[in-house]
Design an enzyme around this catalytic site. Sequence first.
Site, short mmCIF file in Angstrom:
data_model
loop_
_atom_site.label_atom_id
_atom_site.label_comp_id
_atom_site.label_asym_id
_atom_site.label_seq_id
_atom_site.Cartn_x
_atom_site.Cartn_y
_atom_site.Cartn_z
N ASP A 71 -19.07 -23.12 -3.99
CA ASP A 71 -19.04 -24.57 -3.83
C ASP A 71 -18.37 -24.82 -2.48
O ASP A 71 -17.15 -24.70 -2.35
CB ASP A 71 -18.25 -25.23 -4.96
CG ASP A 71 -18.19 -26.74 -4.81
OD1 ASP A 71 -19.20 -27.35 -4.41
OD2 ASP A 71 -17.12 -27.32 -5.07
N GLU A 120 -24.10 -24.19 -3.55
CA GLU A 120 -24.43 -25.58 -3.84
C GLU A 120 -24.84 -26.28 -2.55
O GLU A 120 -24.17 -26.15 -1.53
CB GLU A 120 -23.25 -26.29 -4.49
CG GLU A 120 -23.59 -27.69 -4.95
CD GLU A 120 -22.49 -28.33 -5.77
OE1 GLU A 120 -22.28 -29.55 -5.57
OE2 GLU A 120 -21.87 -27.65 -6.59
N ASP A 129 -13.45 -27.22 -7.82
CA ASP A 129 -14.36 -26.56 -6.87
C ASP A 129 -14.69 -25.14 -7.36
O ASP A 129 -15.81 -24.66 -7.16
CB ASP A 129 -13.72 -26.49 -5.48
CG ASP A 129 -13.19 -27.83 -5.04
OD1 ASP A 129 -13.88 -28.51 -4.27
OD2 ASP A 129 -12.09 -28.21 -5.48
#
Length: 166
Positions: free
Chosen positions: A7, A67, A140
């Site tokens: 992330d 992501e 995260d």
Amino acid sequence: MRILGIDPGYAILGWGILDMKGNHFSVVDYGAVTTDAKMEMPVRLQHLYTQLTAIIEQYQPEEAAIEELFFNNNAKTAIMVGQARGVAVLACVNGGLEISEYTPLQIKQALVGYGRADKKQVQAMVKAVLNLSEVPKPDDTADAVAAAICHGHSAGNRVRKLLKVK
């Protein structure tokens, strides 16, 4: 298959390493790389790259799930997160990993079955799928682990489709 989920962020970059055998996941490790807001941006990016490269060298993942950037209203923040994302992609490419990218909607769909699921629902599924006693922190990190799970499901679907074709 060993998967690195990422992330991306410039203040906090979440990461998670999962092994997938068949349709079963096991946690190898997870965490976050953080940078101090007082650091100059080039130094922050260097730190992210160095730490992520060390994680790749230590755990030897085969594939990465990153992501995709969710664009918010703050263009400056989006650009800075984009730079951190580019550093993460570079670390993965230099580490020889195959990279797949997923939107937040795709990740939510893969974990919860609903693309508009909220953060708590995704975190509950991360905890359940991996049989964890608690949700990985910070958020995260949980998001990075969710990206790895999404990739594992996606990879499994690709294999099944290939087997049907033959």
